[in-house]
Design a protein around this motif. Structure first.
Motif, PDB file in Angstrom:
ATOM      1  N   THR A   1       0.830  -1.208   0.000  1.00 15.18           N
ATOM      2  CA  THR A   1       0.000   0.000   0.000  1.00 15.18           C
ATOM      3  C   THR A   1       0.861   1.253   0.000  1.00 15.18           C
ATOM      4  N   TRP A   2       1.919   1.246   0.798  1.00 16.62           N
ATOM      5  CA  TRP A   2       2.813   2.413   0.845  1.00 16.62           C
ATOM      6  C   TRP A   2       3.413   2.684  -0.531  1.00 16.62           C
ATOM      7  N   LEU A   3       3.917   1.621  -1.192  1.00 15.35           N
ATOM      8  CA  LEU A   3       4.571   1.796  -2.488  1.00 15.35           C
ATOM      9  C   LEU A   3       3.574   2.270  -3.540  1.00 15.35           C
ATOM     10  N   ALA A   4       2.386   1.685  -3.553  1.00 16.89           N
ATOM     11  CA  ALA A   4       1.379   2.117  -4.534  1.00 16.89           C
ATOM     12  C   ALA A   4       0.937   3.556  -4.273  1.00 16.89           C
ATOM     13  N   THR A   5       0.779   3.936  -3.012  1.00 25.17           N
ATOM     14  CA  THR A   5       0.365   5.314  -2.673  1.00 25.17           C
ATOM     15  C   THR A   5       1.426   6.317  -3.098  1.00 25.17           C
ATOM     16  N   LEU A   6       2.701   5.978  -2.860  1.00 27.27           N
ATOM     17  CA  LEU A   6       3.781   6.900  -3.252  1.00 27.27           C
ATOM     18  C   LEU A   6       3.772   7.129  -4.755  1.00 27.27           C
ATOM     19  N   LEU A   7       3.599   6.056  -5.544  1.00 22.98           N
ATOM     20  CA  LEU A   7       3.633   6.211  -7.000  1.00 22.98           C
ATOM     21  C   LEU A   7       2.367   6.895  -7.527  1.00 22.98           C
ATOM     22  N   ASN A   8       1.223   6.698  -6.903  1.00 21.34           N
ATOM     23  CA  ASN A   8      -0.033   7.255  -7.408  1.00 21.34           C
ATOM     24  C   ASN A   8      -0.309   8.665  -6.902  1.00 21.34           C
ATOM     25  N   THR A   9       0.247   9.028  -5.746  1.00 26.02           N
ATOM     26  CA  THR A   9      -0.155  10.285  -5.107  1.00 26.02           C
ATOM     27  C   THR A   9       0.971  11.302  -5.044  1.00 26.02           C
ATOM     28  N   LEU A  10       2.153  10.876  -4.664  1.00 19.26           N
ATOM     29  CA  LEU A  10       3.252  11.821  -4.444  1.00 19.26           C
ATOM     30  C   LEU A  10       3.923  12.189  -5.762  1.00 19.26           C
ATOM     31  N   PRO A  11       4.407  13.420  -5.861  1.00 22.78           N
ATOM     32  CA  PRO A  11       5.100  13.838  -7.088  1.00 22.78           C
ATOM     33  C   PRO A  11       6.506  13.234  -7.142  1.00 22.78           C
ATOM     34  N   ALA A  12       7.062  13.201  -8.324  1.00 23.54           N
ATOM     35  CA  ALA A  12       8.428  12.702  -8.510  1.00 23.54           C
ATOM     36  C   ALA A  12       9.402  13.836  -8.256  1.00 23.54           C
ATOM     37  N   ASN A  13      10.131  13.783  -7.147  1.00 24.52           N
ATOM     38  CA  ASN A  13      11.140  14.777  -6.816  1.00 24.52           C
ATOM     39  C   ASN A  13      12.291  14.097  -6.077  1.00 24.52           C
ATOM     40  N   ILE A  14      13.222  14.898  -5.586  1.00 24.40           N
ATOM     41  CA  ILE A  14      14.408  14.344  -4.952  1.00 24.40           C
ATOM     42  C   ILE A  14      14.056  13.585  -3.682  1.00 24.40           C
ATOM     43  N   TYR A  15      13.048  14.076  -2.937  1.00 25.23           N
ATOM     44  CA  TYR A  15      12.681  13.433  -1.679  1.00 25.23           C
ATOM     45  C   TYR A  15      12.000  12.078  -1.919  1.00 25.23           C
ATOM     46  N   THR A  16      11.046  12.075  -2.851  1.00 26.12           N
ATOM     47  CA  THR A  16      10.364  10.802  -3.150  1.00 26.12           C
ATOM     48  C   THR A  16      11.300   9.809  -3.835  1.00 26.12           C
ATOM     49  N   ALA A  17      12.293  10.303  -4.589  1.00 26.05           N
ATOM     50  CA  ALA A  17      13.270   9.410  -5.213  1.00 26.05           C
ATOM     51  C   ALA A  17      14.124   8.712  -4.155  1.00 26.05           C
ATOM     52  N   VAL A  18      14.562   9.500  -3.141  1.00 24.28           N
ATOM     53  CA  VAL A  18      15.339   8.910  -2.051  1.00 24.28           C
ATOM     54  C   VAL A  18      14.504   7.862  -1.312  1.00 24.28           C
ATOM     55  N   ALA A  19      13.238   8.214  -1.028  1.00 28.41           N
ATOM     56  CA  ALA A  19      12.369   7.284  -0.319  1.00 28.41           C
ATOM     57  C   ALA A  19      12.131   6.019  -1.132  1.00 28.41           C
ATOM     58  N   LEU A  20      11.896   6.153  -2.448  1.00 29.51           N
ATOM     59  CA  LEU A  20      11.622   5.000  -3.299  1.00 29.51           C
ATOM     60  C   LEU A  20      12.840   4.075  -3.384  1.00 29.51           C
TER      61      LEU A  20
END
Length: 637
Positions: free
Chosen positions: A524-543
């Motif tokens: 759920t966390w991984l799907a939410t990050l890809l569907n909701t959060l924008p692609a930036n430096i912070y989300t890239a580090v988290a992913l």
């Protein structure tokens, strides 16, 4: 072999002349005898003829005539028969004296007979000189032939004797060799039997020694077992005695304490009655202040999550709300933070009302985390110790739980060792399996440390944030001691550590123990990050951090669905990140691409498998501990 006795081939006595087989005459006597013999022959003849005796023997080719050889007669020393004994073989035959009888007429036959000579008148008729010479030559030739035959017979006898001696010598040598061989074989047999006896004796000695050694080992083992059982029994008896003494001591102490309390109760009854009203008024005031602060906090969360101002006006943003998160994730975050605030408020009241110093409890928890390693024994022992600390009556459960969650998150923030993070995840799952509400406290502490564990992202807006610093504080930047915010690299590193810990928590699976926040929450966390959060430096580090720690477990469970999710990351997330071209995103783009292309999700991450036995084989606390945890849980809620 028989003794051969030679006899003359003529009558023994002729006209008074005796042929002595063993003559002992001298040469002169022999001549005289021959002359007398001639005279007798001449006188007895009616017509005397001149007779000239010539030397016997045949002439050779040179015209010379060999002298006639006389024969030897060998007669044994006795008349006894010859035996085959070895003593008789050594006897020698005695040689007879030699005598010549050339002038005697001997018969051609070798047989013994009684051939009587005719009367002297009939011995020889009157013949001529030529016939007489011829007769003489014939007679001499016959004598020589007989002598030659006798010589050959004698040579054959001698040769037979020599051959017999050789055969006897050979037989003696063969018998000696056979005896020597038998003696040698007997010696070899004796030596072999002796050697076999020694080997058998050594073997029997070795077997006996091994048997004695085994017997000693068995006896020693029996003694050790008996000693161990005796020591165990004594230890158990000592423990029972100690518990009994402690129980008696505790009962005595309880009685004493009750007596003192009864004494003090009478003295303090009046004082407590006076302070009751004042305390009640203070409690009501504290409750009102707490409710007010809780309401203010909720209004602040709504402001950040919905983009509303404190006065209730809603700001419209064309790109969407400032808070990028799923509604369900925000709801769960709000519930966890609310429980966490209640826990903190309760702890503050307990600290104020109690004069006890809880810093020792905090140091004990921190020391256990520092001693934790990536081995099964360490995880098991530290988990039991953490459970015992949370169950300790000397410190309130809520305070110990808050300290445990805080140290767990802070230790992971400062650790770059993957094995330690995986070990921390196992400890958290083992502890929360006995204290289920501890997982909400840990997740709330993670949400406070990093909003991307929700996952959630706050977009920047000048109309909402007074300055850039206030926006960074909303993201989670910490303020240093000098009043400045932490560096960008430090914040990214802290985001990476928090996401790694969260990923380890969701992917930790222990047989026989249910993870209250398992792989479903990670998916759920991984799907939410890809569907909701924008692609930036912070989300890239988290992913990237999440995939490194939990990608292997997600692939094992979801297989094709996880591969499709990786395709979404390649086709959408990475392309959006490349379009933004933010500084510092290049390395993360490369790392995520390499992770997908190299199929790193099919390999176990470093430290994923603990060393030692499987955790499923370890036992969890018994029902008594679980009952105490339930009591603490009721107190918390």
């Amino acid at each position: 072999m028989r003794i051969v006795e030679l006899q003359l081939p003529c009558p023994h006595d002729v006209d008074g002349i005796v042929a002595d087989p063993d003559p002992d005459w001298s040469f002169d006597q022999l001549l005289n005898e021959l002359k007398s013999l001639e005279l007798k022959l001449s006188s007895s003849s009616p017509t005397p003829l001149p007779f000239t005796k010539t030397k016997g023997g045949l002439s050779d080719e040179r015209g010379t005539r060999e002298p006639s050889r006389c024969f030897q007669m060998r007669v044994s020393d006795d008349e006894l028969e010859f035996t085959d004994c070895e003593e008789d073989r050594d006897k020698r035959l005695t040689a007879a004296r030699r005598f010549g009888c050339d002038d005697l007429y001997l018969s051609d036959s070798d047989n013994e007979g009684d051939l009587a000579l005719q009367d002297q008148s009939h011995l020889m008729e009157r013949v001529g000189l030529v016939e007489s010479a011829l007769l003489e030559l014939t007679h001499e030739h016959e004598l020589e032939a007989k002598e030659e035959v006798r010589g050959q017979v004698t040579a054959l006898e001698i040769e037979l004797l020599n051959e017999y001696d050789k055969c006897s010598s050979a037989l003696v040598q063969i018998q000696k060799y056979r005896d020597d061989r038998r003696e040698l074989d007997r010696r070899f047999d004796t030596q072999y039997n002796r050697k076999m006896a020694e080997v058998l004796d050594d073997h029997l000695t070795t077997i006996q020694r091994d048997h004695e050694l085994k017997s000693q080992i068995e006896e020693r083992k029996i003694r050790n077992d008996a000693a161990f059982e005796e020591a165990k029994r004594k230890d158990k008896a000592l423990q029972l005695e100690k518990l009994r003494q402690e129980k008696v001591k505790a009962e005595a102490e309880d009685k004493r304490r009750r007596a003192e309390e009864e004494k003090l109760a009478a003295l303090e009854a009046e004082k407590k009655a006076k302070e009751a009203a004042e305390k009640k008024a203070n409690d009501e005031r504290l409750i009102l202040e707490a409710k007010k602060s809780q309401k203010d906090a909720q209004e602040g969360n709504l402001f950040h999550s919905k983009g509303e101002a404190p006065d209730g006006t809603r700001k419209t943003v064309s790109a969407g709300d400032l808070v990028k998160a799923a509604e369900s994730s925000v709801k769960l975050e709000r519930e966890r933070l609310q429980k966490f605030e209640e826990l903190i408020e309760m702890n503050n009241k307990l600290k104020k009302s109690s004069q006890q110093d809880f810093s020792s409890q905090e140091r004990k928890i921190a020391r256990l985390f520092k001693q934790l390693t990536g081995t099964n024994d360490s995880v098991r022992k530290k988990s039991m110790e953490f459970i015992n600390i949370l169950n300790d009556n000397q410190c309130p459960h809520s305070i110990s739980l808050a300290l445990f969650a805080k140290k767990l998150v802070s230790q992971s923030d400062h650790s770059e060792n993957s094995a330690f993070i995986f070990a921390t995840g196992h400890v958290a799952v083992l502890v929360t399996s006995q204290i289920p509400h501890a997982m909400d406290v840990i997740l709330a502490e993670l949400h406070r440390a990093c909003i991307y564990t929700v996952p959630k992202h706050i977009s920047y807006s000048q109309s909402v944030f007074d300055s850039k610093e206030s926006y960074l504080k909303a993201l989670g930047y910490l303020e240093a001691t000098d009043g400045k915010l932490e560096r960008w690299e430090n914040f990214l590193k802290r985001v990476e550590s928090c996401i790694k810990l969260y990923a380890v928590l969701v992917q930790t699976q222990i047989q026989g123990i249910q993870n209250p926040h398992g792989l479903e929450a990670g998916w759920t966390w991984l799907a939410t990050l890809l569907n909701t959060l924008p692609a930036n430096i912070y989300t890239a580090v988290a992913l990237e951090s999440f995939l490194k720690m939990a990608g292997f477990a997600l692939y094992k469970k979801y297989k094709a669905q996880f591969i499709k999710l990786l395709d979404v990351i390649s086709q959408h997330f990475l392309k959006s990140l490349e379009k933004r071209a933010e500084p510092g995103t290049g390395s993360y783009i490369t790392n995520i691409k390499s992770y997908i292309q190299d199929k790193a999700f099919m390999k176990e991450p470093e430290g994923w498998r603990l060393q030692g036995k499987l955790l499923s084989q370890e036992r969890v606390p018994d029902a008594g501990h679980q009952q105490q945890y339930a009591q603490h849980q009721n107190r918390f809620y």
